[in-house]
Motif scaffolding. Structure first.
Motif, PDB file in Angstrom:
ATOM      1  N   ALA A   5       0.832  -1.207   0.000  1.00  0.00           N
ATOM      2  CA  ALA A   5       0.000   0.000   0.000  1.00  0.00           C
ATOM      3  C   ALA A   5       0.860   1.248   0.000  1.00  0.00           C
ATOM      4  N   PHE A   6       1.869   1.295   0.861  1.00  0.00           N
ATOM      5  CA  PHE A   6       2.756   2.454   0.934  1.00  0.00           C
ATOM      6  C   PHE A   6       3.501   2.674  -0.376  1.00  0.00           C
ATOM      7  N   LEU A   7       3.941   1.601  -1.000  1.00  0.00           N
ATOM      8  CA  LEU A   7       4.773   1.716  -2.193  1.00  0.00           C
ATOM      9  C   LEU A   7       3.996   2.070  -3.459  1.00  0.00           C
ATOM     10  N   ASN A   8       2.677   1.901  -3.455  1.00  0.00           N
ATOM     11  CA  ASN A   8       1.985   1.883  -4.741  1.00  0.00           C
ATOM     12  C   ASN A   8       0.749   2.752  -4.866  1.00  0.00           C
ATOM     13  N   PHE A   9       0.435   3.612  -3.886  1.00  0.00           N
ATOM     14  CA  PHE A   9      -0.761   4.405  -4.126  1.00  0.00           C
ATOM     15  C   PHE A   9      -0.505   5.456  -5.213  1.00  0.00           C
ATOM     16  N   ASN A  10      -1.599   5.803  -5.890  1.00  0.00           N
ATOM     17  CA  ASN A  10      -1.589   6.737  -7.024  1.00  0.00           C
ATOM     18  C   ASN A  10      -0.926   6.175  -8.274  1.00  0.00           C
ATOM     19  N   LYS A  11      -0.833   4.862  -8.371  1.00  0.00           N
ATOM     20  CA  LYS A  11      -0.398   4.224  -9.610  1.00  0.00           C
ATOM     21  C   LYS A  11      -1.596   3.538 -10.270  1.00  0.00           C
ATOM     22  N   SER A  12      -1.432   3.174 -11.526  1.00  0.00           N
ATOM     23  CA  SER A  12      -2.362   2.292 -12.222  1.00  0.00           C
ATOM     24  C   SER A  12      -1.724   0.920 -12.370  1.00  0.00           C
ATOM     25  N   SER A  13      -2.551  -0.092 -12.514  1.00  0.00           N
ATOM     26  CA  SER A  13      -2.067  -1.458 -12.673  1.00  0.00           C
ATOM     27  C   SER A  13      -2.484  -1.988 -14.035  1.00  0.00           C
ATOM     28  N   THR A  14      -1.533  -2.557 -14.747  1.00  0.00           N
ATOM     29  CA  THR A  14      -1.790  -3.173 -16.043  1.00  0.00           C
ATOM     30  C   THR A  14      -1.429  -4.652 -15.969  1.00  0.00           C
ATOM     31  N   ILE A  15      -2.371  -5.515 -16.336  1.00  0.00           N
ATOM     32  CA  ILE A  15      -2.101  -6.951 -16.316  1.00  0.00           C
ATOM     33  C   ILE A  15      -1.548  -7.374 -17.668  1.00  0.00           C
ATOM     34  N   ILE A  16      -0.379  -7.983 -17.644  1.00  0.00           N
ATOM     35  CA  ILE A  16       0.173  -8.653 -18.818  1.00  0.00           C
ATOM     36  C   ILE A  16       0.625 -10.032 -18.354  1.00  0.00           C
ATOM     37  N   ASP A  17       0.030 -11.047 -18.909  1.00  0.00           N
ATOM     38  CA  ASP A  17       0.352 -12.421 -18.529  1.00  0.00           C
ATOM     39  C   ASP A  17       1.631 -12.840 -19.243  1.00  0.00           C
ATOM     40  N   PRO A  18       2.724 -13.041 -18.492  1.00  0.00           N
ATOM     41  CA  PRO A  18       3.981 -13.386 -19.169  1.00  0.00           C
ATOM     42  C   PRO A  18       3.925 -14.708 -19.919  1.00  0.00           C
TER      43      PRO A  18
END
Length: 814
Positions: A59-72
């Protein structure tokens, strides 16, 4: 819309260091796309967990980001990822720490196609060297970096915080590299490709002790909880109500402390006048003053210390940090939302006043996009056009900085900017040189120029030019203003209002130079209720809340470092200046930065802050154990005071560890596959590990463990790092010659643009070394004018003695 809203950033891999680097960009409005596999970044499952079972660290490291799923594993994953990178300004790459499956990207090809792309990659130890393939955790890296062995009880084991620290320091360095590249692009420069070593990043916290050991030899040992060479006392003590942090570095502070607590016999003992004598008598001294401190509360002692100009500060619990109105008002503690949970976490500590950071935000679910405002165009305005500036120039070439800083924090900030190519002009006075020179006005000290022989000063002031100006007299003040009128940045770490009282406050300087970025690096902030409190790096750690979460569950608050606040404040100051400089380059508008160094330590306690804000209950203290990894501890090896940190970060590492130490029954026991199951027999597991390590030299133990890909690191002393085989293989220590010191080592920056470190160009200036060069070449003064300034002692090249200072005061008085 934040000041960095023009930037598009892609974050790949799973690394807390790169996640923190990307969050620093998101704090100022950059659109950060965090690429995750369908199951999410592994850090999403890292303990400590909130009451709702979510990772407080994530939570501390990642607020105000967007997440994109790419299945490797998907057939088109490489194309998806390449397309995403092709559309970004900065790629922040943590794959070398944990690839999360994205291992086949051809970065070289992308950069040839996109020369404007800024690329940053992080690794534990760098691409090459004896430690290059080591399994690691934050704690094992900090052990190897000399940040563990000197903390804790004298008899052992050394005491260390369970992770969450090395990544913060490395993330700051990564941000400095990438942000300096953005500055260069605004001036028509190319994109740059950087690597950052998490291990070498954390040597920034150790380098002071490394080079004191170079000068003085093997004299540092662990001497007890909250005791650190070379100052005493710099500890935390129980009062009538609460704990209080005390630092008495100077003889006058020691005398004032003894007067305050009513111990004239200690004050008047000549053997205790200086730190060396007090350290040798630490037990006797503490037996005398600790009972006295219990007569009043921590807040009462704080008020008394303030009046007597003694660095004393209450040591808060996390609950008090969360309720601190100053921290909330300044945005050091901010609200966030993660799924159905809402709470508080640590916000940005880079306090830009005209273009402030965002205050809190939302943590994205896996695959969740967040809406942002702003113009998503390349910051340079030229995208992938050919670079117009020589590729060999540092990213800050052409930037001029007027450096009013002293000690460690401020000079480290300006040294980093100088290392990156800025022209840094350090201002001292023959009346008041930088106190890190070891200022002592007794005749022998002055005549022998001992103030030119301090290794710590030489380490943090390289690559700068030095001038002396008496700012208390009109001629010196006028010359300083003329320098500032043509500068890009001015930085000071004096007590609040010192420059303003001299006539060099931001309200004055912005009329002379509207483009000027000015930063005050005070201990508590310009408007803090504690603004008049004297503070050292130790004071900042004591007052940050961090000691309250370190150590045994039933133990006292514990410090981790002699002066943690100094280097951490310096790196955060550098990061803040770069953000403001990007804004100034784009708009021509400067601004004031109100950096409170105490806030810079809050990220180290962020997981505890986050958990307690939601559940209202203080999370447990783990000692040398870990909220997620079992086992995780510091184990004794053969020989006197020899230790190694060992950790099992997953089921397979645990099985390899159990097999190596001869416990195949543990390795094959299916009931011990989970960390929580092993937690039930953690004492027994630790005894088994130590039975194995006790029969081995610490380096032998590390070699055997690492050959089995088990995370571990020898607990080094700072002096050991001067001969560390990995650092030597990477040419981390550069040799430089300087008058009064001779040939001496200098640490490299932990960020590199190629296999070799940035070259240390020039040694730290001797006092007033560049007076004539700066006054003549920049300000156009004649030889006669410069000679008159020297005659009037506005400038000079030798520190004034006690007698000369007294004579000068008499002249002024008459």
């Amino acid at each position: 819309m934040g000041v960095l809203s023009c930037l598009r950033i892609v974050e790949i891999g799973s690394s807390a260091a790169t996640s923190y680097c990307a969050r620093l960009f998101a704090d100022f409005g950059a659109a950060v796309q965090k690429v995750e596999p369908p199951t999410g970044d592994p850090i999403r499952y890292s303990a400590p967990l909130t009451p709702g079972g979510q990772s407080a660290w994530f939570a501390f490291l990642n607020f105000n980001k967007s997440s994109t799923i790419i299945d490797p594993a998907a057939p088109n994953s490489l194309g998806q990822l390449t397309s995403l990178i092709d559309d970004c300004d900065i790629l922040i790459d943590g794959r070398d720490v944990d690839s999360t499956g994205y291992a086949s990207i051809d970065i070289g090809s992308i950069r040839r196609r996109r020369p404007a792309l800024i690329h940053l990659e992080a690794s534990w130890f760098g691409a090459k060297g004896p430690y290059g393939g080591f399994a690691a955790t934050d704690s094992t890296v900090r052990a190897l970096a000399g940040l563990v062995k000197l903390a804790g009880p004298a008899e052992g084991p050394p005491l260390h915080a369970p992770d969450f620290q090395a990544a913060i320091v490395a993330g700051l360095w990564g941000f400095i590299a990438a942000a300096s590249s953005v500055v260069a692009k605004t001036q028509g420069g190319r994109g740059r490709s950087w690597s950052v070593s998490i291990f070498e990043s954390n040597l920034t916290l150790t380098e002071y002790l490394m080079f004191e050991a170079f000068a003085r030899g093997d004299i540092m040992r662990r001497i007890g909880i909250n005791r650190f060479w070379p100052n005493f006392p710099t500890g935390i003590y129980l009062t009538k109500c609460g704990w209080v942090g005390v630092t008495t570095a100077k003889p006058e502070q020691w005398r004032a402390f003894c007067d305050m607590i009513g111990l004239p016999e200690l004050r008047d003992d000549p053997a205790l006048a200086f730190n060396e004598g007090r350290l040798q008598n630490a037990d006797r001294i503490e037996r005398k003053f600790m009972p006295k401190l219990k007569a009043r509360t921590a807040l009462e002692w704080f008020a008394e210390g303030l009046a007597r100009k003694i660095p004393i500060v209450p040591v808060p619990e996390i609950s008090e940090v969360l309720q601190d109105p100053e921290r909330l008002a300044r945005g050091a503690i901010v609200p966030f939302r993660m799924g159905e949970e809402e709470g508080l976490t640590v916000g940005s500590v880079q306090r830009l006043t005209s273009t402030p950071p965002l205050r809190g935000g939302k943590v994205p679910a896996v695959g969740e996009q967040q809406a942002f405002e702003g113009n998503r165009t390349d910051v340079s305005g030229v995208s992938d056009a050919p670079a117009r500036i020589d590729a060999n120039r540092g990213p800050l070439q052409g930037v001029r900085i007027i450096d009013f800083t002293m000690g460690w924090a401020g000079p480290l900030c300006t040294r980093t900017l100088a290392d990156l190519g800025a022209d840094v002009i350090k201002i001292e006075a023959i009346q008041y040189p930088d106190w890190w020179r070891g200022v002592d006005r007794r005749p022998g000290y002055v005549t022998d120029k001992m103030y030119e022989k301090a290794p710590c000063f030489c380490i943090v002031n390289r690559n700068k030019r030095g001038i002396t100006l008496d700012l208390k007299r009109p001629q010196g003040l006028t010359l300083a203003k003329r320098l500032l009128a043509g500068a890009d940045i001015a930085i000071d770490n004096f007590s609040v209002d010192v420059l303003s009282r001299l006539g060099l406050g931001y309200d004055v300087l912005r009329t002379l130079n509207p483009r000027l970025v000015m930063m005050s690096m005070s201990a508590f902030g310009t408007n803090s209720a504690h603004r008049e409190c004297r503070a050292y790096g130790s004071t900042l750690e004591q007052g940050s809340g961090l000691p309250g979460v370190i150590g045994a569950a039933d133990g006292q608050p514990a410090m981790t470092h002699i002066a943690l606040g100094d280097p951490v404040g310096g790196l955060n100051g550098c990061a803040a200046v770069l953000v403001a400089l990007i804004h100034a380059c784009k708009t021509g508008q400067g601004q004031f930065i109100d950096l409170a160094q105490i806030e810079c330590l809050l990220p180290f306690a962020a997981p505890w802050v986050t958990v307690q804000s939601i559940g209202g209950i203080a999370p447990p203290k783990y000692g040398n154990r870990h909220p997620q990894f079992v086992p995780h501890g510091c184990f004794r090896c053969a020989g006197e005071d020899k230790w190694i940190i060992v950790a099992a970060t997953d089921e397979h590492m645990w099985q390899r560890l159990a097999t190596l130490i001869g416990r195949t029954d543990w390795a094959t026991d299916a009931s011990l596959r989970s960390a929580e199951a092993r937690r039930a027999i953690e004492d027994e597991i630790e005894r088994g590990i130590e039975a194995w390590t006790l029969n081995r030299d610490e380096d032998e133990a590390m070699a055997e463990l690492q050959s089995a890909k088990i995370a571990c690191g020898v607990a080094r002393l700072p002096i050991d790092l001067l001969q560390d085989r990995h650092l030597r293989s990477r040419a981390f220590l550069q040799e430089l010659e300087r008058p009064f010191i001779g040939v001496h080592p200098q640490p490299s920056m932990p960020i590199r643009e190629n296999a070799n470190p940035y070259l240390v160009r020039t040694a730290a200036p001797t006092l007033g070394q560049h007076n004539r060069e700066i006054l003549a070449e920049i300000l156009g003064l004649s030889d006669d004018e410069i000679a008159q300034l020297a005659k009037d002692r506005i400038i000079g090249t030798a520190m004034l003695s006690e007698a000369e200072m007294a004579a000068e005061k008499n002249v002024y008085a008459n």
